[in-house]
Enzyme design. Structure first.
Site, PDB file in Angstrom:
ATOM      1  N   ASP A   1     -11.461  15.338  23.162  1.00 63.48           N
ATOM      2  CA  ASP A   1     -12.746  15.693  23.838  1.00 63.48           C
ATOM      3  C   ASP A   1     -12.288  16.541  25.040  1.00 63.48           C
ATOM      4  O   ASP A   1     -13.317  17.344  25.393  1.00 63.48           O
ATOM      5  CB  ASP A   1     -13.784  14.449  24.249  1.00 63.48           C
TER       6      ASP A   1
ATOM      7  N   GLU B   1      -6.697   2.440  27.714  1.00 63.37           N
ATOM      8  CA  GLU B   1      -7.863   3.279  28.101  1.00 63.37           C
ATOM      9  C   GLU B   1      -8.905   2.008  28.048  1.00 63.37           C
ATOM     10  O   GLU B   1      -8.977   1.331  27.279  1.00 63.37           O
ATOM     11  CB  GLU B   1      -8.358   4.225  27.006  1.00 63.37           C
TER      12      GLU B   1
HETATM   13  C1  E9O Z   1      -9.573   9.122  24.110  1.00 66.84           C
HETATM   14  C2  E9O Z   1      -9.775  10.124  25.372  1.00 66.84           C
HETATM   15  O1  E9O Z   1      -9.312  11.297  25.232  1.00 66.84           O
HETATM   16  N1  E9O Z   1     -10.377   7.951  23.984  1.00 66.84           N
HETATM   17  C3  E9O Z   1     -11.694   8.275  23.992  1.00 66.84           C
HETATM   18  C4  E9O Z   1     -11.996   8.990  25.303  1.00 66.84           C
HETATM   19  C5  E9O Z   1     -13.668   9.022  25.772  1.00 66.84           C
HETATM   20  O2  E9O Z   1     -13.993   8.848  26.808  1.00 66.84           O
HETATM   21  C6  E9O Z   1     -11.505  10.056  25.290  1.00 66.84           C
HETATM   22  O3  E9O Z   1     -11.786  10.896  26.578  1.00 66.84           O
HETATM   23  O4  E9O Z   1     -14.369   9.186  24.893  1.00 66.84           O
HETATM   24  C7  E9O Z   1     -12.591   6.907  23.538  1.00 66.84           C
HETATM   25  C8  E9O Z   1     -12.539   7.100  22.165  1.00 66.84           C
HETATM   26  C9  E9O Z   1     -13.716   6.104  21.596  1.00 66.84           C
HETATM   27  C10 E9O Z   1     -13.937   6.322  20.395  1.00 66.84           C
HETATM   28  C11 E9O Z   1     -14.928   5.397  19.660  1.00 66.84           C
HETATM   29  C12 E9O Z   1     -16.147   5.982  18.921  1.00 66.84           C
HETATM   30  C13 E9O Z   1     -17.041   5.053  18.713  1.00 66.84           C
HETATM   31  C14 E9O Z   1     -18.104   5.342  18.001  1.00 66.84           C
HETATM   32  C15 E9O Z   1     -18.979   4.229  17.457  1.00 66.84           C
END
Ligand code: E9O
Length: 596
Positions: free
Chosen positions: A160, A502
């Site tokens: 992202d 995270e």
């Molecule tokens: C990677 C990080 O670079 N992990 C992400 C972080 C975010 O804030 C991102 O900034 O989105 C989270 C990954 C979550 C994926 C889950 C998707 C679920 C959909 C139901």
């Protein structure tokens, strides 16, 4: 590769400043052959995207050109002359006048060109650099090129954070003697309850006798050695500890008779790192990570390295009681790692392998998932690029005491067919390149303790979990149950240390509510508190890294309001409510597990 340094035998010229700049296609063919026909100037170091307030430049896909003139110091005759880029994101071709002198792929590791013989001391040359920001299925990180309605290329990617590009780190011209040191590798150990062992291995351009001395912080020589490899013994060594850095200085010389041919020096922190059972040990003592996943990200500069932000961010780490961070999702500027060495902050050093997971792309876009590992997507060529990136990262960061673990990838689809075949050789390579540090990869929520295929290969199970945010949004009671069941599954199956690499919730600074309302400051604080209750119930838990230290820039998406807002600090580093709650929890722990 040794970092450029001014020493008794080496000189250094910094080439940062304002460079001519233009987009490919606006400069005519073979732009390196003359002065760039442009009125634009770009700051170096900085990503170019946000400098100009122009959509065409910000969203440009492909090559951009940088150019400046460089004067070679006239005292450099008889010297070897080297040009060094601390990084060019993501690939570069470098020209000195009309000659191509270097090409490099990979946006976050340094590369050099030997210019000896090509340029004359005292003269000036034209330095032109083409930088390519394109990401494909065979780059690290991967991405995808498509064509827009206007026939122009568009870039998408599976992470992202915004695809900032350009010359975001320093550029140098430096001299070394013709016969010179090319590399130094140092590893440390502690034996007999307090004797430090500093093992060294030197590489030189040609055979030459070498000698070295190790000097403590008060200037006393505590050990001396000779030859290209060996071990120095330091009785009653002062150890490098989290929160209490101590650095010796290793001064190395190579000789020709009595004459010093080349000299170089390196800070050395004596410490040990190990994983034992369910514990992560630093200097034999259990260590509990408190801190963040970060980004190199600030307004205007993008990923441009900035010493003011460096100093300030470290003060804020200290203020919150953080003892560590992960270089999510790419190797940071070497200045950052050196600063961590000097200030006793522990680093998990991550590669740029983010987004090797097309299920995440699908989850966030609503598209059906594609298989991640296949000839059209992540394949052998991607793996080769990943391996090369690991070699360059470990080569650069192997001597830093702050670096305690390598993170080979962020959120790969470790649950899919092909994941093990792809990662097993890379994890093996990491261990061969550096047998002294533990290895991890982070696992995203699609990888459960049941379907994951990588956790048995790594030393620490690192989990990225968002119960209460992406899953069970706003329902912290359900989230707490799901999280606990999830963590207990991993703990029972692997018997290894587990950390949360995270966890976080997007939060608009200034938005408040007395209810559990996502995006408010109170919700972020409540979300973290819920996570912490669960962590404290898992005996094998060894750390917590909140996502993210600060709000950061992203590409456009319907769930992103001017970027990712999971920061504990805003993008300009003002604290949200949760920052005070973290400070409350973390201050005073000094690497101990909460409640212990
Ligand atoms: C990677 C990080 O670079 N992990 C992400 C972080 C975010 O804030 C991102 O900034 O989105 C989270 C990954 C979550 C994926 C889950 C998707 C679920 C959909 C139901």
């Amino acid at each position: 590769m040794l970092k450029p340094l001014a020493t008794a035998t080496r000189e250094l010229v910094n080439l940062d400043g304002l460079w001519l700049f233009g987009l490919d296609g606006t400069l005519g063919p073979e732009p390196w052959k003359s002065r760039l026909e442009t009125r634009l100037e770009a700051a170096v170091p900085a990503s170019y995207n946000d400098l100009f307030a122009e959509q065409k430049i910000r969203d440009h896909v492909g090559l951009v050109w940088y150019q400046r003139t460089v004067r070679v110091p006239r005292g450099w005759s008889d010297q070897r002359i080297v040009l060094r880029f601390d990084a060019a994101t993501h690939a570069a071709a470098v020209y000195v006048d009309d000659t191509l002198v270097a090409e490099h792929v990979g946006g976050y590791t340094p590369f050099e060109a030997d210019l000896t013989g090509l340029i004359a001391p005292g003269t000036e040359f034209r330095l032109t650099v083409a930088v390519d920001n394109r990401l494909t299925n065979i780059t690290i990180p991967p991405g995808k090129l498509t064509v827009g309605a206007d026939g122009q290329e568009r870039q998408t990617y599976f992470h992202d954070f915004y695809n900032y590009a350009g010359l975001a780190r320093s550029v140098w011209l430096y001299s070394t003697p013709r016969s010179h040191l090319t590399d130094i590798t140092v590893t440390t150990d502690v034996v007999d309850g307090g004797t430090g062992l500093v093992s060294y291995r030197l590489a030189t351009s040609e055979p030459a006798p070498a000698s070295m001395r190790l000097i403590d912080e008060t200037g006393n020589t505590v050990a001396t050695g000779e030859g290209h490899s060996g071990t120095l013994r330091v009785e009653d060594a002062v150890l490098w500890r989290p929160g209490a850095a101590y650095l010796y200085r290793l001064e190395v010389e190579i000789h020709d008779g009595w004459h010093v041919v080349d000299a170089y020096e390196l800070p050395v922190g004596i410490r040990t790192v190990a994983v034992q059972g369910e514990q992560f040990l630093i200097n034999g003592e259990p260590f509990y990570f408190t801190g963040f996943g970060k980004h190199e990200d600030t307004a205007i500069r993008g990923k441009g390295h900035d010493n003011a932000y460096l100093v300030h961010d470290f003060r804020l780490l200290d203020w919150t009681g953080a003892n560590s961070f992960r270089t999510s999702h790419y190797p940071y500027a070497e200045e950052v790692i050196e600063f961590a060495d000097r200030h006793g902050i522990v680093v998990i050093d991550e590669t740029a392998a983010v987004g090797l997971n097309l299920a995440v792309e699908a989850g966030l876009t609503g598209q059906p998932p594609r298989p991640t590992f296949s000839p059209e997507t992540i394949n052998d060529q991607t793996q080769a690029a990943h391996a090369q990136h690991l070699r360059e990262l470990i080569d650069r960061d192997k001597n830093h005491p702050s670096v305690v673990m390598w993170c080979v990838a962020n959120e790969p689809s470790s649950n899919e067919d092909g994941a093990r075949e792809y990662f097993e050789p890379l994890i093996k390579l990491t261990r061969e390149l550096d047998p002294t540090r533990p290895v991890t990869t982070t696992a995203v929520i699609f990888a459960t303790s049941e379907n994951d295929r990588l956790a048995d290969l790594v030393d620490v199970v690192s989990l990225n979990r968002y119960y209460g945010w992406y899953v069970a949004t706003g329902d912290l009671e359900t989230a707490e149950k799901l999280l606990e069941a999830d963590l207990r599954g991993w703990a029972a199956k692997h018997g290894k240390p587990i950390m949360m690499s995270e966890y976080g919730a997007d939060t608009i600074a200034g938005l408040h509510s007395v209810l559990d309302t996502p995006w408010t400051e109170e919700f972020q604080a409540g979300f973290l508190a819920m996570n912490h209750r669960v962590f404290d119930r898992i005996p094998s838990f060894v750390g917590e890294h909140v996502w993210n230290f600060a709000d950061f820039g992203t590409g456009p998406a319907i769930h992103r309001v001017d970027g990712n807002k999971k920061g504990i600090f805003t993008r300009d580093r003002r604290p949200k409510t949760a920052a005070f709650a973290l400070r409350e929890r973390w201050t005073g722990l000094h690497g101990r597990k909460p409640g212990s």
